[in-house]
Motif scaffolding. Sequence first.
Motif, PDB file in Angstrom:
ATOM      1  N   LYS A 187      -1.059   0.247 -13.015  1.00 53.57           N
ATOM      2  CA  LYS A 187      -0.849   1.591 -13.555  1.00 53.57           C
ATOM      3  C   LYS A 187      -1.864   2.576 -12.978  1.00 53.57           C
ATOM      4  N   SER A 188      -3.110   2.131 -12.831  1.00 56.37           N
ATOM      5  CA  SER A 188      -4.146   2.989 -12.256  1.00 56.37           C
ATOM      6  C   SER A 188      -3.841   3.325 -10.801  1.00 56.37           C
ATOM      7  N   SER A 195      -0.707  11.122  -7.213  1.00 62.96           N
ATOM      8  CA  SER A 195      -1.436  12.372  -6.988  1.00 62.96           C
ATOM      9  C   SER A 195      -1.967  12.500  -5.560  1.00 62.96           C
ATOM     10  N   SER A 196      -1.740  11.481  -4.742  1.00 65.53           N
ATOM     11  CA  SER A 196      -2.249  11.482  -3.373  1.00 65.53           C
ATOM     12  C   SER A 196      -1.349  12.307  -2.456  1.00 65.53           C
ATOM     13  N   ARG A 197      -1.968  12.999  -1.533  1.00 66.34           N
ATOM     14  CA  ARG A 197      -1.224  13.767  -0.539  1.00 66.34           C
ATOM     15  C   ARG A 197      -1.247  13.095   0.825  1.00 66.34           C
ATOM     16  N   THR A 198      -1.680  11.843   0.854  1.00 67.35           N
ATOM     17  CA  THR A 198      -1.743  11.109   2.109  1.00 67.35           C
ATOM     18  C   THR A 198      -0.360  10.622   2.515  1.00 67.35           C
ATOM     19  N   ARG A 199      -0.242  10.207   3.747  1.00 68.84           N
ATOM     20  CA  ARG A 199       1.055   9.761   4.268  1.00 68.84           C
ATOM     21  C   ARG A 199       1.492   8.440   3.659  1.00 68.84           C
ATOM     22  N   PRO A 201       0.526   6.688   0.396  1.00 65.40           N
ATOM     23  CA  PRO A 201      -0.255   6.799  -0.847  1.00 65.40           C
ATOM     24  C   PRO A 201      -0.637   5.475  -1.491  1.00 65.40           C
ATOM     25  N   ILE A 202       0.246   4.469  -1.468  1.00 62.91           N
ATOM     26  CA  ILE A 202      -0.104   3.176  -2.069  1.00 62.91           C
ATOM     27  C   ILE A 202      -1.232   2.518  -1.280  1.00 62.91           C
ATOM     28  N   ASP A 203      -1.100   2.525   0.026  1.00 58.18           N
ATOM     29  CA  ASP A 203      -2.139   1.968   0.895  1.00 58.18           C
ATOM     30  C   ASP A 203      -3.468   2.679   0.649  1.00 58.18           C
ATOM     31  N   HIS A 204      -3.426   3.988   0.580  1.00 59.95           N
ATOM     32  CA  HIS A 204      -4.648   4.770   0.379  1.00 59.95           C
ATOM     33  C   HIS A 204      -5.287   4.465  -0.971  1.00 59.95           C
ATOM     34  N   ALA A 205      -4.473   4.395  -2.020  1.00 57.03           N
ATOM     35  CA  ALA A 205      -5.002   4.145  -3.368  1.00 57.03           C
ATOM     36  C   ALA A 205      -5.609   2.751  -3.471  1.00 57.03           C
ATOM     37  N   CYS A 206      -4.965   1.769  -2.875  1.00 63.59           N
ATOM     38  CA  CYS A 206      -5.487   0.396  -2.916  1.00 63.59           C
ATOM     39  C   CYS A 206      -6.773   0.282  -2.116  1.00 63.59           C
ATOM     40  N   THR A 207      -6.800   0.868  -0.942  1.00 65.08           N
ATOM     41  CA  THR A 207      -7.993   0.821  -0.101  1.00 65.08           C
ATOM     42  C   THR A 207      -9.181   1.465  -0.802  1.00 65.08           C
ATOM     43  N   LYS A 208      -8.952   2.586  -1.446  1.00 68.90           N
ATOM     44  CA  LYS A 208     -10.026   3.276  -2.170  1.00 68.90           C
ATOM     45  C   LYS A 208     -10.529   2.427  -3.334  1.00 68.90           C
ATOM     46  N   ALA A 209      -9.608   1.778  -4.053  1.00 71.18           N
ATOM     47  CA  ALA A 209      -9.996   0.944  -5.190  1.00 71.18           C
ATOM     48  C   ALA A 209     -10.822  -0.258  -4.754  1.00 71.18           C
TER      49      ALA A 209
END
Length: 216
Positions: A187-188, A195-199, A201-209
């Motif tokens: 969920k997080s 809310s991500s504006r990256t190309r 978004p799932i990859d970006h959110a996981c990498t950041k986490a």
Amino acid sequence: MSIEKTYQDPEAGPVLFRKRKGIRRMSIRVHPLKGVSVSVPYLVPYAAAMLFFRQKREWVLQTIARQKERYKDVPKAEPGQIEAMRRQAKAELPVRLKELADRYGFVYNRVTIKHNSTNWGSCSIRNNINLNLNIVRLPEVLQDYILLHELCHLKHHDHSEAFHLLLEHVCTDNLLKAYDRGDATAKSIARAAASSRTRYPIDHACTKAIKQYPLI
């Protein structure tokens, strides 16, 4: 094929110059555990590589200082802790890797559990997958992300657009399954991706986490 040469800098410490075929341009990497390395095209002379390093030396020293500050509070793993993680990783990760491979139609040759200090996993040109025992420290959704990342390299041995599109597709499907189960991390990640504006978004959110879990 690679050729290596080490230069001892008075402040940066050992600097490894590594010549490799296939490299088109020089680059510098500063790793908190492995130190400073310079990748050099095979036919470029060491004198030119040294000049390149000296031009970037101030950046290298600043990066080393930032890394020391960032990792000063990271706890050091005890030998017993590492062995416990290794046993858990060997028992759990190959099983989960096969489950994900079967679900999304990937075929690999061999899986090996390692204790790397530089990456969470890798996939060889022979379709062998290496997984870092540190993966077991992550929430299940982030574990799956790393496994799926390496599985996608079975079809694309690079980080091309085709690779990222495939990774985004399988990670989105897997994340939705975890979301439907009520997984809090899923969920997080979903909220962050929305809310991500990256190309990707799932990859970006996981990498950041995952950056919240330094390798030990």
